[in-house]
Write a protein that holds these residues in place. Structure first.
Motif, PDB file in Angstrom:
ATOM      1  N   GLY A 257       0.812  -1.212   0.000  1.00 58.84           N
ATOM      2  CA  GLY A 257       0.000   0.000   0.000  1.00 58.84           C
ATOM      3  C   GLY A 257       0.841   1.255   0.000  1.00 58.84           C
ATOM      4  O   GLY A 257       1.992   1.261  -0.439  1.00 58.84           O
ATOM      5  N   SER A 258       0.287   2.339   0.524  1.00 56.79           N
ATOM      6  CA  SER A 258       0.938   3.647   0.434  1.00 56.79           C
ATOM      7  C   SER A 258       1.229   4.256   1.798  1.00 56.79           C
ATOM      8  O   SER A 258       1.297   5.484   1.928  1.00 56.79           O
ATOM      9  N   THR A 259       1.395   3.433   2.837  1.00 60.21           N
ATOM     10  CA  THR A 259       1.730   3.956   4.157  1.00 60.21           C
ATOM     11  C   THR A 259       3.002   4.801   4.064  1.00 60.21           C
ATOM     12  O   THR A 259       4.026   4.329   3.557  1.00 60.21           O
ATOM     13  N   PRO A 260       2.987   6.049   4.532  1.00 62.50           N
ATOM     14  CA  PRO A 260       4.182   6.892   4.444  1.00 62.50           C
ATOM     15  C   PRO A 260       5.346   6.307   5.232  1.00 62.50           C
ATOM     16  O   PRO A 260       5.161   5.739   6.313  1.00 62.50           O
ATOM     17  N   VAL A 261       6.557   6.465   4.691  1.00 63.04           N
ATOM     18  CA  VAL A 261       7.772   5.950   5.324  1.00 63.04           C
ATOM     19  C   VAL A 261       8.814   7.063   5.392  1.00 63.04           C
ATOM     20  O   VAL A 261       9.093   7.726   4.387  1.00 63.04           O
ATOM     21  N   ILE A 262       9.369   7.276   6.585  1.00 60.69           N
ATOM     22  CA  ILE A 262      10.527   8.153   6.752  1.00 60.69           C
ATOM     23  C   ILE A 262      11.710   7.253   7.066  1.00 60.69           C
ATOM     24  O   ILE A 262      11.698   6.514   8.046  1.00 60.69           O
ATOM     25  N   MET A 263      12.745   7.311   6.233  1.00 57.10           N
ATOM     26  CA  MET A 263      13.903   6.438   6.383  1.00 57.10           C
ATOM     27  C   MET A 263      14.984   7.129   7.199  1.00 57.10           C
ATOM     28  O   MET A 263      15.260   8.320   6.999  1.00 57.10           O
ATOM     29  N   LEU A 264      15.584   6.385   8.127  1.00 54.82           N
ATOM     30  CA  LEU A 264      16.742   6.864   8.876  1.00 54.82           C
ATOM     31  C   LEU A 264      17.989   6.299   8.206  1.00 54.82           C
ATOM     32  O   LEU A 264      18.123   5.085   8.058  1.00 54.82           O
ATOM     33  N   THR A 265      18.890   7.181   7.762  1.00 54.84           N
ATOM     34  CA  THR A 265      20.072   6.737   7.023  1.00 54.84           C
ATOM     35  C   THR A 265      21.345   7.222   7.700  1.00 54.84           C
ATOM     36  O   THR A 265      21.318   8.152   8.505  1.00 54.84           O
ATOM     37  N   ALA A 266      22.474   6.602   7.348  1.00 50.81           N
ATOM     38  CA  ALA A 266      23.755   6.938   7.949  1.00 50.81           C
ATOM     39  C   ALA A 266      24.282   8.264   7.418  1.00 50.81           C
ATOM     40  O   ALA A 266      24.009   8.657   6.287  1.00 50.81           O
ATOM     41  N   LEU A 267      25.032   8.953   8.257  1.00 48.33           N
ATOM     42  CA  LEU A 267      25.605  10.237   7.886  1.00 48.33           C
ATOM     43  C   LEU A 267      26.512  10.105   6.673  1.00 48.33           C
ATOM     44  O   LEU A 267      27.401   9.264   6.637  1.00 48.33           O
TER      45      LEU A 267
END
Length: 236
Positions: free
Chosen positions: A78-88
């Motif tokens: 589906g289209s559930t919003p996702v905020i990704m945490l990524t490495a510096l």
């Protein structure tokens, strides 16, 4: 929505670091959100299936099933919003996350306050149609977009679009023929006054894969060299 006008929701925080989950959870709960936590991808998908959240905060580097695969499965469902945490400093990781369908990303180490603002922004975008044509139905040939229902149909088949992908498509359709720089699109679609312009580039690429007859030779979303992008369309 709380007294400060912040959109409230049920947030799933996925990170194998218990300290990160605790800090992020406390900030989100302080704003009034309901928070559930998962330490790995398998648990995250189990919680998603049992009761879909309004938004997922997802670490890219997870043990076992990584964040990219989790995001891919969320998008398939589906289209559930996702905020990704990524490495510096890992631009390739950020681009990979966006290509997989993440709506936004925050770079570690991050400010919990900034993450809370990003959560509120993405939730608001997910729940409100893009102005100025809120509630409008816009067509371009066999592509039909309903900004009120937040649905997009191409050739009779429903498209699965991430929140930002839908917002970008609706904005383009509402402003066809006008060229916008990446900076302008970040401001008008993402609501960011600063940010990584590759975010726009990746979302345009993903949109082309979904709405162009031949993504390698785009006819709807044109590249304007030295400027940015312009929506030309195939015609009604």
């Amino acid at each position: 929505m709380n007294s400060s006008g912040t959109e409230l929701g049920r947030i799933l925080v996925v990170d194998d670091d218990a300290t990160v989950r605790d800090v992020v959870g406390r900030y989100l709960r302080r704003d009034g959100h309901e928070v559930v936590e998962a330490a790995d991808g398998e648990m995250a998908l189990h919680l998603l299936q049992r009761r879909p959240p309004d938004l997922v905060v997802l670490d890219l580097m997870l043990p076992g099933m990584d964040g990219v695969e989790v995001c891919r499965r969320i998008r398939d469902a589906g289209s559930t919003p996702v905020i990704m945490l990524t490495a510096l400093g890992e631009e390739s990781d950020r681009i990979t996350g966006l290509r997989t369908g993440a709506d936004d990303y925050v770079v570690k180490p991050f400010s919990p306050g900034e993450l809370a603002l990003r959560v509120a922004s993405v939730l608001r975008r997910a729940r409100n149609a893009v102005e100025p044509n809120a509630g409008a139905r816009i067509a371009d040939g066999d592509l039909q977009v309903d900004t009120g229902a937040r649905t997009a149909v191409l050739g009779g088949t429903s498209l699965t679009l991430a929140t930002r992908e839908f917002d970008l498509l609706a904005f383009f359709l509402s402003h066809r023929g006008h060229a916008y720089s990446r900076t302008e699109l970040l401001s008008k679609v993402w609501g960011w006054e600063f940010g990584d312009q590759s975010t726009v580039t990746v979302h345009v690429r993903r949109l082309r894969e979904k709405v162009e007859p031949d993504p390698a030779s785009p006819r709807r979303i044109a590249t304007v060299w030295g400027v940015g992008y312009r929506y030309d369309g195939l015609g009604d």
